[in-house]
Design a protein around this motif. Structure first.
Motif, PDB file in Angstrom:
ATOM      1  N   PHE A 143     -26.144  25.984 -27.612  1.00  0.00           N
ATOM      2  CA  PHE A 143     -26.195  26.410 -28.684  1.00  0.00           C
ATOM      3  C   PHE A 143     -25.806  25.530 -29.947  1.00  0.00           C
ATOM      4  O   PHE A 143     -26.508  25.579 -30.975  1.00  0.00           O
ATOM      5  CB  PHE A 143     -25.197  27.929 -28.902  1.00  0.00           C
ATOM      6  CG  PHE A 143     -26.175  29.064 -28.174  1.00  0.00           C
ATOM      7  CD1 PHE A 143     -27.156  29.565 -28.651  1.00  0.00           C
ATOM      8  CD2 PHE A 143     -25.544  29.533 -27.109  1.00  0.00           C
ATOM      9  CE1 PHE A 143     -27.871  30.580 -28.375  1.00  0.00           C
ATOM     10  CE2 PHE A 143     -26.274  30.641 -26.513  1.00  0.00           C
ATOM     11  CZ  PHE A 143     -27.486  31.416 -27.002  1.00  0.00           C
ATOM     12  N   GLU A 144     -24.897  24.763 -29.819  1.00  0.00           N
ATOM     13  CA  GLU A 144     -24.505  23.827 -30.593  1.00  0.00           C
ATOM     14  C   GLU A 144     -25.416  22.655 -31.315  1.00  0.00           C
ATOM     15  O   GLU A 144     -25.245  22.052 -32.158  1.00  0.00           O
ATOM     16  CB  GLU A 144     -22.863  23.128 -30.527  1.00  0.00           C
ATOM     17  CG  GLU A 144     -22.085  24.281 -30.426  1.00  0.00           C
ATOM     18  CD  GLU A 144     -20.543  23.935 -29.977  1.00  0.00           C
ATOM     19  OE1 GLU A 144     -20.612  22.450 -29.305  1.00  0.00           O
ATOM     20  OE2 GLU A 144     -19.761  24.765 -29.576  1.00  0.00           O
ATOM     21  N   ILE A 149     -31.954  26.941 -31.175  1.00  0.00           N
ATOM     22  CA  ILE A 149     -31.488  27.141 -30.041  1.00  0.00           C
ATOM     23  C   ILE A 149     -30.982  28.810 -30.406  1.00  0.00           C
ATOM     24  O   ILE A 149     -29.982  28.845 -30.877  1.00  0.00           O
ATOM     25  CB  ILE A 149     -30.419  26.576 -29.157  1.00  0.00           C
ATOM     26  CG1 ILE A 149     -30.796  24.920 -28.901  1.00  0.00           C
ATOM     27  CG2 ILE A 149     -30.099  27.193 -28.091  1.00  0.00           C
ATOM     28  CD1 ILE A 149     -32.136  25.162 -28.062  1.00  0.00           C
ATOM     29  N   THR A 150     -31.932  29.755 -30.090  1.00  0.00           N
ATOM     30  CA  THR A 150     -31.533  31.069 -30.317  1.00  0.00           C
ATOM     31  C   THR A 150     -31.108  32.052 -29.490  1.00  0.00           C
ATOM     32  O   THR A 150     -30.867  33.189 -29.647  1.00  0.00           O
ATOM     33  CB  THR A 150     -32.704  31.754 -31.035  1.00  0.00           C
ATOM     34  OG1 THR A 150     -33.907  31.472 -30.039  1.00  0.00           O
ATOM     35  CG2 THR A 150     -33.318  30.623 -32.340  1.00  0.00           C
ATOM     36  N   PRO A 187     -31.256  27.274 -21.810  1.00  0.00           N
ATOM     37  CA  PRO A 187     -31.325  27.700 -23.240  1.00  0.00           C
ATOM     38  C   PRO A 187     -32.900  28.088 -23.638  1.00  0.00           C
ATOM     39  O   PRO A 187     -33.806  27.659 -22.980  1.00  0.00           O
ATOM     40  CB  PRO A 187     -30.796  26.423 -24.167  1.00  0.00           C
ATOM     41  CG  PRO A 187     -31.034  25.470 -23.157  1.00  0.00           C
ATOM     42  CD  PRO A 187     -31.221  25.821 -21.563  1.00  0.00           C
ATOM     43  N   ILE A 188     -32.885  28.755 -24.604  1.00  0.00           N
ATOM     44  CA  ILE A 188     -34.298  29.213 -25.174  1.00  0.00           C
ATOM     45  C   ILE A 188     -34.443  28.855 -26.619  1.00  0.00           C
ATOM     46  O   ILE A 188     -33.102  29.047 -27.428  1.00  0.00           O
ATOM     47  CB  ILE A 188     -34.404  30.848 -25.178  1.00  0.00           C
ATOM     48  CG1 ILE A 188     -34.524  31.237 -23.983  1.00  0.00           C
ATOM     49  CG2 ILE A 188     -35.900  31.159 -25.958  1.00  0.00           C
ATOM     50  CD1 ILE A 188     -34.538  32.651 -23.494  1.00  0.00           C
ATOM     51  N   ALA A 189     -35.580  27.991 -27.089  1.00  0.00           N
ATOM     52  CA  ALA A 189     -35.648  27.636 -28.562  1.00  0.00           C
ATOM     53  C   ALA A 189     -36.762  28.524 -29.068  1.00  0.00           C
ATOM     54  O   ALA A 189     -37.562  28.792 -28.566  1.00  0.00           O
ATOM     55  CB  ALA A 189     -35.740  26.134 -28.669  1.00  0.00           C
ATOM     56  N   GLY A 190     -36.479  28.494 -30.409  1.00  0.00           N
ATOM     57  CA  GLY A 190     -37.343  29.353 -31.238  1.00  0.00           C
ATOM     58  C   GLY A 190     -37.463  30.747 -31.294  1.00  0.00           C
ATOM     59  O   GLY A 190     -36.412  31.403 -30.701  1.00  0.00           O
ATOM     60  N   GLY A 217     -25.417  21.157 -21.052  1.00  0.00           N
ATOM     61  CA  GLY A 217     -25.925  22.007 -22.114  1.00  0.00           C
ATOM     62  C   GLY A 217     -26.663  21.410 -23.022  1.00  0.00           C
ATOM     63  O   GLY A 217     -27.921  21.931 -23.556  1.00  0.00           O
ATOM     64  N   GLN A 218     -26.178  20.308 -23.541  1.00  0.00           N
ATOM     65  CA  GLN A 218     -26.949  19.736 -24.559  1.00  0.00           C
ATOM     66  C   GLN A 218     -28.132  19.060 -24.105  1.00  0.00           C
ATOM     67  O   GLN A 218     -29.194  19.236 -24.792  1.00  0.00           O
ATOM     68  CB  GLN A 218     -25.931  18.430 -24.957  1.00  0.00           C
ATOM     69  CG  GLN A 218     -24.692  18.792 -25.949  1.00  0.00           C
ATOM     70  CD  GLN A 218     -23.633  17.678 -25.609  1.00  0.00           C
ATOM     71  OE1 GLN A 218     -23.965  16.717 -25.376  1.00  0.00           O
ATOM     72  NE2 GLN A 218     -22.476  17.872 -26.363  1.00  0.00           N
ATOM     73  N   TYR A 219     -28.384  18.445 -22.962  1.00  0.00           N
ATOM     74  CA  TYR A 219     -29.654  18.063 -22.543  1.00  0.00           C
ATOM     75  C   TYR A 219     -30.748  19.153 -22.356  1.00  0.00           C
ATOM     76  O   TYR A 219     -31.746  19.070 -22.607  1.00  0.00           O
ATOM     77  CB  TYR A 219     -29.349  17.098 -21.036  1.00  0.00           C
ATOM     78  CG  TYR A 219     -30.594  16.635 -20.779  1.00  0.00           C
ATOM     79  CD1 TYR A 219     -31.354  15.577 -21.443  1.00  0.00           C
ATOM     80  CD2 TYR A 219     -31.167  16.860 -19.514  1.00  0.00           C
ATOM     81  CE1 TYR A 219     -32.348  15.057 -21.018  1.00  0.00           C
ATOM     82  CE2 TYR A 219     -32.268  16.317 -18.899  1.00  0.00           C
ATOM     83  CZ  TYR A 219     -32.863  15.287 -19.834  1.00  0.00           C
ATOM     84  OH  TYR A 219     -34.074  14.677 -19.364  1.00  0.00           O
TER      85      TYR A 219
END
Length: 448
Positions: A143-144, A149-150, A187-190, A217-219
Motif C-alpha cells: 500500500f505504501e 494501490i487501492t 495487491p490491487i491497483a486502480g 509487498g513492494q515488488y
C-alpha cells in the motif's frame, strides 16, 4: 520443544509393526508410509486478520500384495488395534482385485539402503502473533508504494514441517523431516473498471532464505501498477516470451508429457519420444535430487528407490522419462526414481550468458509479446495443442511499450519446444523446477 508427537524411532516401530501384521496375515509383500505434520497459516486483508489456521495431522498408508493383486488402506490411528484393522482392510481389498503384471514392489537392488542427509528440515519457530505481524508488514509495504494501490486480496504467512518413515517387506526403511514456508501478497491497483491485480511470493525450506516481507509487498505492488491502462492487441503472429515464473509451467508441461502414466496410456503427444530431438540443440534439462536444502531434493522416491542426478534433455534430445516402478513395467523399462514426481529440474540453454537478464532477453526478442499472466487450462496433452488466455506487455525494439490484456496465445507444444530461441539468466525456482524466461520464435496472438 518439537512440533512432533512422535520421533523417528517411534515411527519406525509403527512401520515394523505394520509389516509384521501383514506378514502374519499372509501378504506376499507390503509397503507402508507413516507421516506426521504441523502447520500454521495466517492471512490478513487490509490490515485485518482474515484467517488463522493451525493443523496437526498424522496418517498411515498401507499397500498389501497377494502375488500381483494389491489393496490399499489408511488410518490416522496409531494404536495396535487400528494397525491390525488397516492391514486387514488392505488385505481384503487385495483378495478381490484383479491380478496386474505390473503391480508389486520395486526390485530390491533399486532400493536406497543408505540414504544421504540432504538437510531438508528448517523449522520456523514462529507463533501466531509474529506471523500476523509479518503478513501485515508485507501488505502495508504494498500500500505504501503508491496511492494507486487501492485494495488487496490479502497477504499470507505459511509455515509447515513434517516427517515420515517409509518401509517395505524387501528390507527398505527410511525417512526424514522436512519443512516448507512461504510469504505471499496480492495487491490491487486502480479503481472501478480500470483495476489490475498482481501477486508475488517467496518460498523456501529455510525461513532465513525467505525474501523480506516488505520487499515482497513492494515488488507485488510495482507489478500491479505496471499493468494499469492495459490495451488489447489486434490478432497477429509474433515472438512470445514467457516471464520466468510462467516459463516454469512450460517445463511442467514437458514433465507431464513424458511421465509414465501418460506414456503407457498413450495419452501424450510425446509417446515413443525417447532418443528423439524435440528441442533445438542448445536446450538442456537436468534433474538433481541431491541438492542440499532444495525444495525438490530427496535421497529416494515415494517407493524407496534411489534417486540420481541425470540428463533428461541433452542437446535437445529426450534422454529420459519420469517413471515409477508400475509405469516402467507397463513400458517394459526400469523405474527412474520418480514415484511421487520430479526432483530439482533445471532448464537451461548453452547459449545463455550471465548478463542475459530480462532486459537483455527483451532486446533479443526485439518486437513481440512478453507474457506475465496465463489463464485457463488450455493444454491438450494428447495433441500438444496449446491455447491460453494471457496478459502481459507489448515490446518494440527491445523496450516495453504498454501493458496488454484480454488476449489468447495459441500454438502446439511440439512447435513451441522446437522454436525456443533463448532461455534467460533471470532464473527463478518454483517448486521443483528452475528456469529463466523462455523466448518462443513465433505464436498466434488472438485479440481484437
Amino acid at each position: 520443544m518439537s512440533a512432533f508427537t512422535y520421533n523417528q524411532d517411534q515411527l519406525k516401530q509403527v512401520a515394523e509393526d505394520v509389516l509384521r501384521f501383514a506378514r502374519n496375515k499372509g501378504a506376499s509383500d507390503t509397503a507402508v508410509e507413516i507421516s506426521e505434520g504441523w502447520g500454521l497459516s495466517v492471512g490478513v486483508r487490509r490490515g485485518k486478520i482474515e484467517t488463522i489456521e493451525q493443523n496437526k495431522d498424522k496418517g498411515i498408508a498401507v499397500t498389501v500384495y497377494i502375488g500381483q493383486q494389491s489393496g490399499n488402506a489408511s488410518t490416522s490411528d496409531f494404536s495396535a488395534d487400528a494397525l491390525l484393522a488397516t492391514v486387514d482392510a488392505a488385505y481384503n481389498i487385495a483378495r478381490f482385485t484383479a491380478s496386474d503384471d505390473a503391480a508389486g514392489l520395486p526390485n530390491a537392488d533399486m532400493l536406497e539402503k543408505q540414504p544421504q542427509e540432504l538437510k531438508l528440515f528448517y523449522p520456523w519457530k514462529i507463533n501466531t502473533e509474529e506471523a500476523i505481524y509479518l503478513a501485515k508488514c508485507c501488505e502495508a509495504a504494498a500500500f505504501e508504494v503508491d496511492s494507486r494501490i487501492t485494495n488487496s486480496e490479502g497477504a499470507s504467512i505459511n509455515a509447515h514441517q513434517s516427517h515420515f518413515i517409509a518401509a517395505n517387506s524387501l528390507g527398505f526403511i527410511g525417512g526424514y523431516a522436512s519443512s516448507r514456508h512461504s510469504i505471499s501478497v496480492a495487491p490491487i491497483a486502480g479503481r472501478g473498471a480500470h483495476m489490475q491485480r498482481d501477486h508475488w511470493y517467496s518460498s523456501s525450506r529455510n525461513p532465513k532464505k525467505l525474501a523480506q516481507p516488505e520487499a515482497i509487498g513492494q515488488y507485488a505492488a510495482q507489478r500491479a501498477l505496471s499493468r494499469l491502462h492495459a490495451r488489447k492487441l489486434t490478432t497477429r503472429q509474433c515472438p512470445v516470451m514467457f516471464e520466468a515464473p510462467l516459463a516454469v509451467g512450460l517445463v511442467g508441461a514437458l514433465v507431464q508429457a513424458i511421465s509414465g502414466g501418460a506414456l503407457y496410456r498413450k495419452s501424450t503427444f510425446l509417446v515413443d519420444s525417447l532418443g528423439k530431438t524435440i528441442f533445438p540443440s542448445h536446450v538442456q534439462l537436468t534433474e538433481d535430487p541431491h541438492i542440499i536444502g532444495a525444495a525438490g531434493s530427496s535421497p529416494f522416491d515415494g517407493e524407496g528407490v534411489k534417486t540420481r542426478k541425470r540428463d533428461v534433455v541433452k542437446n535437445g534430445m529426450i534422454k529420459g522419462y519420469f517413471l515409477s516402478t508400475y509405469s516402467a513395467r507397463k513400458l517394459g523399462m526400469q523405474t527412474t526414481g520418480n514415484a511421487g514426481g520430479s526432483h530439482n529440474l533445471s532448464f537451461s540453454s548453452n547459449l545463455t550468458k550471465p548478463r542475459d537478464n530480462l532486459n537483455a532477453m527483451l532486446k533479443k526478442m526485439g518486437t513481440g509479446l512478453l507474457v506475465t499472466e496465463l489463464m485457463g487450462q488450455g493444454v491438450n496433452y494428447m495433441t500438444g495443442d496449446y491455447s491460453r488466455g494471457a496478459s502481459g506487455f507489448w515490446v518494440e525494439n527491445g523496450v516495453i511499450q504498454y501493458p496488454v490484456e484480454e488476449i489468447t496465445i495459441a500454438s502446439n507444444l511440439a512447435d513451441m519446444f522446437k522454436q525456443i530461441v533463448a532461455i534467460g539468466a533471470d532464473t527463478i525456482i518454483r517448486g521443483t523446477k528452475q528456469t529463466g524466461s523462455i523466448l518462443i520464435e513465433n505464436m498466434m496472438v488472438a485479440g481484437n
